[in-house]
Write a protein that holds these residues in place. Structure first.
Motif, PDB file in Angstrom:
ATOM      1  N   ALA B 158      42.481  34.096  41.767  1.00 45.73           N
ATOM      2  CA  ALA B 158      43.935  34.026  41.970  1.00 45.73           C
ATOM      3  C   ALA B 158      44.398  35.339  42.572  1.00 45.73           C
ATOM      4  O   ALA B 158      44.018  36.406  42.101  1.00 45.73           O
ATOM      5  CB  ALA B 158      44.638  33.795  40.640  1.00 45.73           C
ATOM      6  N   THR B 159      45.216  35.280  43.601  1.00 47.41           N
ATOM      7  CA  THR B 159      45.717  36.500  44.208  1.00 47.41           C
ATOM      8  C   THR B 159      47.192  36.321  44.533  1.00 47.41           C
ATOM      9  O   THR B 159      47.763  35.240  44.332  1.00 47.41           O
ATOM     10  CB  THR B 159      44.890  36.850  45.467  1.00 47.41           C
ATOM     11  OG1 THR B 159      45.309  38.099  45.996  1.00 47.41           O
ATOM     12  CG2 THR B 159      45.040  35.786  46.532  1.00 47.41           C
ATOM     13  N   ALA B 173      50.229  32.001  52.217  1.00 45.55           N
ATOM     14  CA  ALA B 173      49.672  31.496  50.954  1.00 45.55           C
ATOM     15  C   ALA B 173      49.141  30.077  51.151  1.00 45.55           C
ATOM     16  O   ALA B 173      48.151  29.681  50.531  1.00 45.55           O
ATOM     17  CB  ALA B 173      50.733  31.536  49.852  1.00 45.55           C
ATOM     18  N   ARG B 174      49.805  29.319  52.007  1.00 40.76           N
ATOM     19  CA  ARG B 174      49.325  27.967  52.315  1.00 40.76           C
ATOM     20  C   ARG B 174      48.118  28.002  53.242  1.00 40.76           C
ATOM     21  O   ARG B 174      47.122  27.331  53.018  1.00 40.76           O
ATOM     22  CB  ARG B 174      50.451  27.157  52.973  1.00 40.76           C
ATOM     23  CG  ARG B 174      51.550  26.770  52.007  1.00 40.76           C
ATOM     24  CD  ARG B 174      52.647  25.979  52.713  1.00 40.76           C
ATOM     25  NE  ARG B 174      53.686  25.604  51.761  1.00 40.76           N
ATOM     26  CZ  ARG B 174      54.968  25.488  52.068  1.00 40.76           C
ATOM     27  NH1 ARG B 174      55.386  25.691  53.315  1.00 40.76           N
ATOM     28  NH2 ARG B 174      55.846  25.149  51.140  1.00 40.76           N
ATOM     29  N   CYS B 182      43.167  31.011  45.604  1.00 39.79           N
ATOM     30  CA  CYS B 182      44.504  30.433  45.451  1.00 39.79           C
ATOM     31  C   CYS B 182      45.538  31.557  45.371  1.00 39.79           C
ATOM     32  O   CYS B 182      45.352  32.534  44.650  1.00 39.79           O
ATOM     33  CB  CYS B 182      44.558  29.573  44.192  1.00 39.79           C
ATOM     34  SG  CYS B 182      43.361  28.224  44.270  1.00 39.79           S
ATOM     35  N   ILE B 183      46.599  31.374  46.106  1.00 41.52           N
ATOM     36  CA  ILE B 183      47.510  32.470  46.395  1.00 41.52           C
ATOM     37  C   ILE B 183      48.916  32.168  45.896  1.00 41.52           C
ATOM     38  O   ILE B 183      49.480  31.111  46.176  1.00 41.52           O
ATOM     39  CB  ILE B 183      47.561  32.705  47.920  1.00 41.52           C
ATOM     40  CG1 ILE B 183      46.153  32.987  48.447  1.00 41.52           C
ATOM     41  CG2 ILE B 183      48.525  33.840  48.259  1.00 41.52           C
ATOM     42  CD1 ILE B 183      45.922  32.497  49.858  1.00 41.52           C
ATOM     43  N   GLU B 184      49.469  33.111  45.157  1.00 39.92           N
ATOM     44  CA  GLU B 184      50.862  33.008  44.719  1.00 39.92           C
ATOM     45  C   GLU B 184      51.710  33.821  45.691  1.00 39.92           C
ATOM     46  O   GLU B 184      51.480  35.015  45.859  1.00 39.92           O
ATOM     47  CB  GLU B 184      50.977  33.576  43.303  1.00 39.92           C
ATOM     48  CG  GLU B 184      52.362  33.483  42.705  1.00 39.92           C
ATOM     49  CD  GLU B 184      52.356  33.965  41.258  1.00 39.92           C
ATOM     50  OE1 GLU B 184      51.652  33.372  40.426  1.00 39.92           O
ATOM     51  OE2 GLU B 184      53.047  34.959  40.978  1.00 39.92           O
ATOM     52  N   PRO B 185      52.694  33.204  46.344  1.00 43.38           N
ATOM     53  CA  PRO B 185      53.570  33.981  47.224  1.00 43.38           C
ATOM     54  C   PRO B 185      54.611  34.733  46.398  1.00 43.38           C
ATOM     55  O   PRO B 185      55.008  34.289  45.320  1.00 43.38           O
ATOM     56  CB  PRO B 185      54.232  32.908  48.085  1.00 43.38           C
ATOM     57  CG  PRO B 185      54.229  31.672  47.240  1.00 43.38           C
ATOM     58  CD  PRO B 185      53.040  31.767  46.321  1.00 43.38           C
ATOM     59  N   LEU B 252      50.239  38.421  37.893  1.00 39.12           N
ATOM     60  CA  LEU B 252      48.911  38.678  38.461  1.00 39.12           C
ATOM     61  C   LEU B 252      48.708  40.132  38.896  1.00 39.12           C
ATOM     62  O   LEU B 252      47.642  40.699  38.638  1.00 39.12           O
ATOM     63  CB  LEU B 252      48.658  37.736  39.648  1.00 39.12           C
ATOM     64  CG  LEU B 252      48.492  36.251  39.306  1.00 39.12           C
ATOM     65  CD1 LEU B 252      48.441  35.424  40.586  1.00 39.12           C
ATOM     66  CD2 LEU B 252      47.231  36.016  38.480  1.00 39.12           C
TER      67      LEU B 252
END
Lengths: 348, 348
Positions: B158-159, B173-174, B182-185, B252
């Protein structure tokens, strides 16, 4: 000197007893009907079987038949029994509790009521007292990152005392403090009581990442860290929904206690076994054979009932809690993917 | 397919390269003048020396003399060099950066300006561009609990992508997402940039608790957990003071990245050496002989300068940062007591 009767001679009760003798308190330590062997060890001056540490000879021990004597004239009563024992011990001790200035609570868990509703422990205790027509003093919820063995052995320990009446929390945070047992006062009873059982659930999930490392031969630290962050997020969401301050989940009772519970202890060990691939049910059988109660396992369905009864609109924000149920209770062999799906950020 | 030029073939640049090939990106990976041996290994198809993982043969490598070719026509430039190399590499790549749609930043650190002021990296990069009269695209600060070796090997990761323009963060992020990356904006550039270097400092402090366990033969988990909670508190105080959202330090980039950095890595290893009693200066010498840069050590004085220049009124709320300086730079043999004093709650 202040005096206290600690009810329950298990790990946490005995750890607290040692800490309080260092702060100069007069400590009565009462063992339940299940604690005779623990009291034997304490009285013999041998290490406490659960924490491998000698309990101070300044602690006065009492056996289960001598509850009234243990409670006689003390300033404070502390409840340190297993959470399933709370209703019975509270009823037995109600007269003594009512005469004390405060009831401390190191026991942690969610309390299922006869009607199926889940209460936080202090609410359950107040209800029991109400139904008996007895007035009880302020409750002080004690939690935070405290391994009982280290607390007993005078290793540096930070803890939190949460009481609705902040002045009461401050009073005891001062009186119970010693050089290595340092207390943060808080008025957030709810936050402390929500985080403490939840962190046991999430410690199982942290253990799974460690077990995956053992199984695969390569670290799953990124997964473990994402699990940690999601666990903190869920504790903060649920506790705030139930009225807690944000600071509690992000402080000693949430972040701090999750860290210590993820380092060692039965919940983490059980998670490691799952991660290794032992199977959740088989691993539970092993833990039972070792007489190792995994508190987080019992907390899962109670926590889900609590969410669905009292905070249904945050249900979708707690995927890790629900993942824990699927992994532990449905014994789903896809546990690694289930954890990853619960903790990795969704497509934005 | 989107294309990217990643500048810096070290651990994080190469890990990102592998992740992006999985998301279908065209990846150019440029090695600095210090990276020839890394490019050699990548081109030979042998494991990357820093992360023991093979880099995808879909990655196109470039040597230090071929920077212009590496930057030619790419959609995104990513900066993944050591923080001390940022000014020089930004100047060299400025033309290419100005033609890209975004500048990603995995490099982390505080940037000392010639006038002695400390800037966050994106501010420093914008200043360098301004002074050259060049307009650069939006900066995306990338952080979170990402060990490069696990990211490269497709372990669940997760980043967070932090950009002042939230839509830009969401877009990438998409586009950069794959099953296990998997990316959290986020729109919180400041929070991401403050937490990333600070967590290296605090990982040293977490390592000390582990080292004390090795030295004394008994766990210091309560101390480690109290240290963890205090570190999170200090990251949240400083980052919010500088304009960040609370959620970042508690998510995160803060809690998550501190967890992963405290599990392994050079900062933690250095802290373990101190905790064992090797002496902070002697332990640093050992790390230098092993060619292991300890980023947290360099970050300590820069972080203190940043606090005193830009957030002086929270100085007293950051005892763990100052304890780190005393332990590391003054080599104080009383390090165990210094950590305890910094992280245990004060008398209320």
């Amino acid at each position: 000197m202040p005096s206290i009767a600690i009810l329950g001679a298990g790990a946490m009760g005995s750890g607290l007893a040692n800490a309080l003798t260092r702060a100069g308190w007069d400590v009565n330590l009462w063992g339940t009907w299940l604690d005779d062997h623990l009291i034997d060890a304490i009285e013999a001056g041998t290490p406490h079987p659960r924490i491998d540490t000698v309990i101070s000879d300044r602690v006065t021990t009492f056996r289960s038949g001598d509850l009234a004597e243990a409670l006689e004239g003390v300033d404070v009563v502390a409840l340190s029994v297993a959470s399933v024992g709370v209703p019975k011990v509270v009823e037995m001790a109600l007269d003594g509790i009512s005469k004390a200035d405060a009831l401390w609570l190191t026991t942690k868990g969610f309390l299922p009521m006869p009607d199926g509703r889940i209460q936080l422990l202090p609410d359950g205790i107040r209800r029991i007292a109400d139904e008996a027509g007895v007035t009880i003093p302020p409750i002080v919820a004690i939690a935070g990152p405290v391994k009982a063995n280290e607390c007993a052995a005078n290793e540096p320990t930070a803890t939190i005392f949460g009481c609705r009446d902040y002045d009461v929390a401050v009073k005891y945070a001062r009186e119970a403090r010693s050089d290595h047992y340092c207390i943060e006062p808080s008025n957030d009873e709810v936050g402390v009581e929500v985080c403490a059982p939840m962190k046991n659930v999430y410690a199982i999930m942290l253990g799974i990442a460690d077990g995956l490392e053992e199984k695969t031969g390569h670290p799953h630290h990124n997964l473990k860290a994402a699990t940690f962050a999601q666990a903190v997020r869920e504790m903060s969401i649920l506790s705030q929904k139930l009225g807690a301050d944000a600071a509690t989940a992000f402080g000693l009772p949430g972040v701090g206690d999750l860290e210590v519970t993820g380092l060692s202890g039965r919940n983490k060990v059980y998670g490691v076994r799952i991660g290794r691939g032992e199977g959740a049910k088989a691993a539970m059988k092993t833990m039972e054979e070792l007489e190792q109660t995994v508190e987080g396992v019992n907390a899962i369905p109670l926590a889900i009932d609590l969410v669905e009864q009292s905070a249904p609109d945050v249900k979708d924000q707690m995927p890790l809690l629900y993942a824990a149920r699927t992994i532990v209770y449905d014994d789903d062999p896809e546990f690694a993917n289930i954890v990853a799906r619960a903790v990795l950020p969704p497509m934005p």
